[in-house]
Scaffold this motif. Structure first.
Motif, PDB file in Angstrom:
ATOM      1  N   UNK A  19     -35.332  72.383  19.930  1.00 18.37           N
ATOM      2  CA  UNK A  19     -34.306  73.333  20.343  1.00 18.37           C
ATOM      3  C   UNK A  19     -34.009  74.375  19.270  1.00 18.37           C
ATOM      4  N   UNK A  20     -34.728  74.303  18.160  1.00 19.11           N
ATOM      5  CA  UNK A  20     -34.515  75.273  17.095  1.00 19.11           C
ATOM      6  C   UNK A  20     -33.354  74.952  16.180  1.00 19.11           C
ATOM      7  N   UNK A  21     -32.837  73.726  16.241  1.00 21.80           N
ATOM      8  CA  UNK A  21     -31.720  73.333  15.395  1.00 21.80           C
ATOM      9  C   UNK A  21     -32.260  72.829  14.057  1.00 21.80           C
ATOM     10  N   UNK A  22     -31.704  73.330  12.957  1.00 21.12           N
ATOM     11  CA  UNK A  22     -32.129  72.917  11.627  1.00 21.12           C
ATOM     12  C   UNK A  22     -31.562  71.537  11.299  1.00 21.12           C
ATOM     13  N   UNK A  23     -32.423  70.652  10.815  1.00 28.70           N
ATOM     14  CA  UNK A  23     -32.024  69.297  10.456  1.00 28.70           C
ATOM     15  C   UNK A  23     -32.262  69.108   8.959  1.00 28.70           C
TER      16      UNK A  23
END
Length: 211
Positions: A19-23
């Motif tokens: 989803x393009x979320x930075x972790x």
């Protein structure tokens, strides 16, 4: 993973999911470790498992440790760590443990030494408020009163004062494994772990009984 392992911290970075979320993730170089000793007492339900990590030249060991490894007919290790576990039936001395015993999506606990801050004052170590900064004030970063005078006439143990900060044993629990690379003995976990890059860390999961 019913066993604990030793490794070193590589560093932190970030990865992106679908989803393009930075972790935020931490890279760890784990093992391979070798079981060097299994101690089981008849009246106990658990066994003491000792593991060795990072091979070392025998010339750098004293005679006591050198004889210990030669007696067991195993290589010499720089670090030794012992823990207790109920899952020891399938383990034997000389067995090599690698990151293949981990699973993506599982949770582990990481123990390490936090970064040392050196000798720190009250504001930095205990988040004390400072004194007035106006002209004439002679109490900018001083501790102030540390106890009564006549009664009790002493400072109680545990009083929060200036001192060495950091370099403590810290355990971070339930860190999720994001990725495993068995070719380089590297795992990527979500979140941060204590210590600087290159620090020795110990990892285990909740199946190990820390008695």
């Amino acid at each position: 993973m019913p066993i604990g392992m030793l490794g070193k911290k590589i560093g932190m970075t970030q990865i992106f999911n679908n989803k393009g979320v930075a972790i935020p993730v931490t890279l760890l170089n784990i093992g391979p470790c070798t079981i060097t000793q299994i101690s089981k007492q008849p009246e106990k339900v658990y066994a003491n498992i000792q593991i060795g990590y990072e091979y070392i030249n025998p010339k750098n060991l004293d005679k006591a440790l050198l004889g210990y490894f030669q007696k067991k007919n195993i290589p010499c290790f720089k670090y030794l760590k012992e823990y207790k576990t109920n899952h020891w039936e399938n383990l034997n001395i000389g067995k090599i443990i690698s990151v293949k015993s981990f699973e993506v999506g599982s949770y582990i606990n990481v123990v390490g030494l936090s970064i040392g801050k050196g000798f720190s004052g009250y504001q930095k170590k205990h988040n004390f408020t400072r004194g007035p900064m106006s002209h004439g004030s002679k109490n900018h970063r001083q501790p102030g009163s540390i106890g009564a005078g006549t009664t009790p006439g002493r400072v109680f143990p545990g009083k929060r004062m200036a001192g060495r900060m950091g370099h403590n044993k810290v355990c971070i629990k339930n860190l999720e494994i994001i990725k495993i690379d068995s070719s380089t003995n590297t795992i990527i976990i979500k979140g941060s772990v204590p210590g600087k890059t290159g620090n020795l860390i110990y990892i285990y999961n909740n199946m190990i009984n820390q008695i």
